[in-house]
Design an enzyme around this catalytic site. Structure first.
Site, short mmCIF file in Angstrom:
data_model
loop_
_atom_site.label_atom_id
_atom_site.label_comp_id
_atom_site.label_asym_id
_atom_site.label_seq_id
_atom_site.Cartn_x
_atom_site.Cartn_y
_atom_site.Cartn_z
N GLY A 104 -24.20 -49.54 8.03
CA GLY A 104 -23.47 -50.01 9.21
C GLY A 104 -24.38 -50.73 10.19
O GLY A 104 -25.46 -51.17 9.83
N LEU A 143 -23.84 -53.63 11.40
CA LEU A 143 -23.99 -54.86 10.61
C LEU A 143 -24.48 -56.01 11.49
O LEU A 143 -24.07 -56.16 12.63
CB LEU A 143 -22.63 -55.23 10.00
N HIS A 144 -25.38 -56.80 10.91
CA HIS A 144 -25.89 -57.99 11.59
C HIS A 144 -25.76 -59.17 10.64
O HIS A 144 -25.28 -59.02 9.50
CB HIS A 144 -27.33 -57.76 12.06
N HIS A 192 -26.78 -58.66 6.94
CA HIS A 192 -25.77 -58.01 6.08
C HIS A 192 -24.66 -59.00 5.74
O HIS A 192 -24.19 -59.08 4.60
CB HIS A 192 -25.09 -56.84 6.80
N LYS A 226 -35.43 -57.92 2.29
CA LYS A 226 -36.33 -57.40 3.32
C LYS A 226 -36.89 -56.02 2.93
O LYS A 226 -38.06 -55.75 3.14
CB LYS A 226 -35.62 -57.29 4.67
N ASP A 227 -36.03 -55.18 2.35
CA ASP A 227 -36.50 -53.87 1.91
C ASP A 227 -36.99 -54.00 0.47
O ASP A 227 -36.37 -53.51 -0.48
CB ASP A 227 -35.36 -52.85 2.01
N LEU A 255 -34.05 -60.06 10.32
CA LEU A 255 -32.97 -59.29 10.95
C LEU A 255 -33.01 -57.86 10.43
O LEU A 255 -33.24 -57.62 9.25
CB LEU A 255 -31.61 -59.92 10.64
#
Ligand code: PAF
Length: 297
Positions: free
Chosen positions: A28, A30-31, A34, A146-147, A181
């Site tokens: 959740g 969310l940006h 996502h 990113k991860d 982000l």
């Protein structure tokens, strides 16, 4: 958009969706990062399912589980706007009822770097994603670059447990100044936010040194480190093998430059790829046209 709260209900709802189904697991808050992954899943599949679940199993005892941003109604609005058909949003009690005791350990890949700094983190991620995949059974699982180590851990999980889902890694979305982000960026003060892009600059400088011919990964990291000045506190910068995540003592391409650093109590992570000479990004999956075939560039 249908919202379901339990695994059986989720399986029945997915069975009604047109195939292929793309699935985006989230916590959740969310940006735009996502939403870019969700848009990509929508472009490449006939239906999109998303999960929202802040997973207590992947947070350490002193991490931000309690204060992790929870904005469910706003998230639902965004998911509707982005054409998501199904949202799976289980409670903690549904995911981990009394007596729950099975966890998934993906082994060595989860022990280096992020795994060493956050003991148990990847066990929590692998366990929750295995459960989510059990409930959604998507054709494709979408994750953000990113991860980076998380993507490798989850690829391993899907492969080793014969889950039969294609794993798609979408490119990191960045602010205009290069900051990746992240839902955790909301923790940054205006002063911290202003200096936050230095992490990405440090990783880029390391990657640039390698591209320019530096053969010693440690020397490349030293160069990158010069960008990461106070108030940043470095956790690590490392050049790793993108398949095993072992730290490179001798340079081999493709490679990944990974970094983690603190601004105050907020820990930021990021990565920059160094492709093989003339090769493609070692993590990001090339885009497909709708419903499957690889898009010709
Ligand atoms: O990347 C995340 O948001 C989480 O680690 C994930 C994959 C949703 C599992 O909780």
């Amino acid at each position: 958009m249908l919202i379901v709260r339990a695994p059986g209900e989720c399986r029945r709802a997915v069975a009604e969706l047109p195939a292929p189904v793309g699935f985006v697991p989230t916590m959740g808050a969310l940006h735009a990062g996502h939403l870019a992954v969700i848009d990509r899943a929508r472009d490449e599949n006939a239906a999109v399912a998303v999960s929202i679940f802040v997973n207590p199993l992947q947070f350490g005892p002193h991490e931000d589980y309690e204060r992790y941003p929870r904005v469910f109604d706003r998230d639902c609005e965004l998911l509707r706007e982005h054409g998501v058909q199904l949202l799976y949003a289980p409670s903690v009690e549904t995911m981990y009822p009394e007596g729950f005791s099975t966890t998934i350990d993906v082994g060595r890949l989860s022990e280096e770097l992020e795994g060493a700094r956050r003991p148990g983190h990847f066990r929590g991620v692998a366990t929750v994603v295995a459960k989510l995949l059990g409930a959604v059974a998507p054709h494709r699982l979408y994750l953000g670059q990113k991860d980076a180590q998380q993507t490798a851990v989850l690829r391993r999980l899907v492969h080793d447990l014969d889950i039969g889902t294609e794993v798609v890694i979408a490119r990191t979305v960045r602010e205009h100044d290069g900051l990746a982000l992240s839902s955790r960026n909301v923790y940054l003060t205006p002063e911290q936010r202003a200096v936050a892009p230095a992490l990405q600059r440090a990783l880029r400088a390391t990657a640039w040194a390698i591209e320019e011919g530096e053969r010693d990964p440690r020397a490349a990291v030293e160069l990158g480190r010069m960008e990461l000045t106070a108030p940043f506190r470095e956790d690590y910068i490392a050049v790793v093998d993108p398949a095993t995540f072992s730290v490179q003592e001798e340079l081999r391409r493709p490679a990944l430059v990974l970094g983690a650093a603190y601004l105050g109590v907020t820990r930021l992570i990021d990565n920059v790829a160094v492709p093989a000479e003339g090769g493609a990004d070692p993590i990001v999956t090339p885009r497909r046209s709708q419903h499957g075939s690889l898009r010709v560039p």
